[in-house]
Design an enzyme around this catalytic site. Sequence first.
Site, short mmCIF file in Angstrom:
data_model
loop_
_atom_site.label_atom_id
_atom_site.label_comp_id
_atom_site.label_asym_id
_atom_site.label_seq_id
_atom_site.Cartn_x
_atom_site.Cartn_y
_atom_site.Cartn_z
N ASN A 1 0.88 -1.17 0.00
CA ASN A 1 0.00 0.00 0.00
C ASN A 1 0.92 1.21 0.00
O ASN A 1 1.48 1.58 1.03
CB ASN A 1 -0.88 -0.04 1.26
N ARG B 1 -2.72 -2.18 -3.33
CA ARG B 1 -3.93 -1.40 -3.09
C ARG B 1 -3.90 -0.21 -4.05
O ARG B 1 -2.92 0.53 -4.11
CB ARG B 1 -3.94 -0.89 -1.66
N HIS C 1 -13.13 2.82 0.44
CA HIS C 1 -13.11 1.79 1.49
C HIS C 1 -13.77 0.50 1.02
O HIS C 1 -14.24 -0.29 1.84
CB HIS C 1 -13.87 2.25 2.76
N ARG D 1 -11.92 15.76 7.94
CA ARG D 1 -12.73 16.06 6.75
C ARG D 1 -14.17 16.37 7.17
O ARG D 1 -14.72 15.72 8.05
CB ARG D 1 -12.74 14.87 5.79
N GLU E 1 -8.14 -5.23 5.47
CA GLU E 1 -8.07 -5.00 4.02
C GLU E 1 -6.88 -5.73 3.40
O GLU E 1 -7.00 -6.27 2.30
CB GLU E 1 -7.98 -3.49 3.75
#
Length: 402
Positions: free
Chosen positions: A7, A90, A179, A240, A385
Site C-alpha cells: 500500500n 492497493r 473503502h 474532513r 483490508e
Amino acid sequence: MKILVLNCGSSSIKYQLFRMPEADVLARGLVQRIGEPMGQIDQQSPAGNFRLSEPVPDHGVGLKRVIEMMTEGDGAPLRSVDEIAAVGHRVVHGGERFTQTVLIDDEVIAAVEENVELAPLHNPPNLQGIRVARSVMPHTPQVGVFDTAFHQTMPPRAYLYALPMSLYREGRIRRYGFHGTSHRYVSARAAEYMGRSIEHLKLITCHLGNGASIAAIENGQSIDTTMGLTPLEGLVMGTRSGDVDPGILLYLARSRGLSIDALDKLLNKQSGLLGLSGKSNDMRELEKLAADGDQDAGLALDVFCYRIRKYIGAYMAALGGLDALIFTGGIGENSPYIREHVCKGLDGLGVCLDVGLNATAPRGSECDVSAYGSRSRVLVVPTDEEKLIAMDTYALATASTK
Ligand code: AMP
C-alpha cells in the site's frame, strides 16, 4: 505460497507478507519519510522487530530494502525475493473501468493513469508502487485491488449527482465510493459469522476510522455509499467535513475570497472532528475531553454520531429492511461509546444494542452486541483490508498459473 501486499503512499510503503492460503502474516512493516533527508523502516517478523533510520530516496530503494530485511537473519520469512509468488497492490481509484481485482499489465497501468485526475493524491503513489515492484520483481504477477471496485454495483439513482448529465457522460463526475475492500471484507465476514448466505442479506457496514464511510449492501453488492467522487463526502471524519451545503463553498469564495487551495485545506484538513472540537481529530482524546466536561468535544461527538445514525436510517429505507448493522475501523471496532450513541434511538427501527454486551465486547474479535429480540443484529467485525488483498491476489495468481 507467499504473497506480498503493498500500500504505497506519497512518502510511505505499508506492507505485509502472507503465507497463503492460510493467510498467516509472516512479516509486516512500514517505510516512512521516503524522499526526506532521513527515512525510517519498521518491520515485525518472527526474525525480530527492526527499526532502521536511513535515507530512503525513493520507493524503489525502499522496496529493495524491505525485501533485504525480509531475507536477513535467523527465522527470516523469505529465503529470496523469488519466493514471492505474487504482489497485491492497493489502488485507490479504479474509476468505472475496474469492477473487480485484476492482474496488472501495461493496459491496466494506462487505465489507472487515466484515473489520476480523479485521485491526484493517491493514484500516483499507487502507480509508483506498481512500477517499482515490476522492476524489482519482473517475473512476478502483480495484482491491483481497487478501493472503488466494490461500489461499482451501485445503480445510477445512487451514483448520479443532480448536475448536468454532460458532467457525468464527458467528465465522469459521479459517486464512486471508497473503502470498498473493507466494506466487502466485513460484509462477507458478517455473513459467515451469522451462518447465512450473503446472497440473502441486507447489511449496513459502518467503516469508522480517521476516514469514515457507510455502505448499504444487498445480496453481497454495494447499492449505495456515503463517499462520493472523492473521499470527502458523507460522514464527519477526523479532519474532513463530510457533507456540507455546496452553497457554503460559493459563499466563502465570494464573500471571503477563499481560493481553491484554501477551500481544499479547510474541508480536508481543518474540519470534521478537529474543526468542531477545535482540539483534536483523535477519537480517544475527544472521548476523554468530553468525559471531562469539554463542551465542544461533546458537540463534535454528537454531530459525528448523529450523521451516522441519519445515514443508517436512510440506508434502511434504501435496502427496505436490515439484517445486520456492522461496525468496523479504528473507532467502530474500539469505541463502545460511539456504537452506543450511534444506535441510540434506533430501537423503533428494530435495531437494539445491548449496552452491557457493547461495553464489554472483546477488542479485536468478531462479536454480536445486539439486544435479545433485536430485529436487526448489531455486529462488531474487525476489518482486514490487507488480508482480502492477499486473498484476491492469491486467487488470481493461482488461476493465472493453472
Ligand atoms: P483508523 O483510521 O481506522 O486507524 O482509526 C483511527 C481512529 O480510531 C482514531 O480516531 C482513534 O482515536 C480511534 N480509536 C482507536 N482506538 C480507540 C479506542 N479504544 N476508543 C476510541 N477510539 C479509538
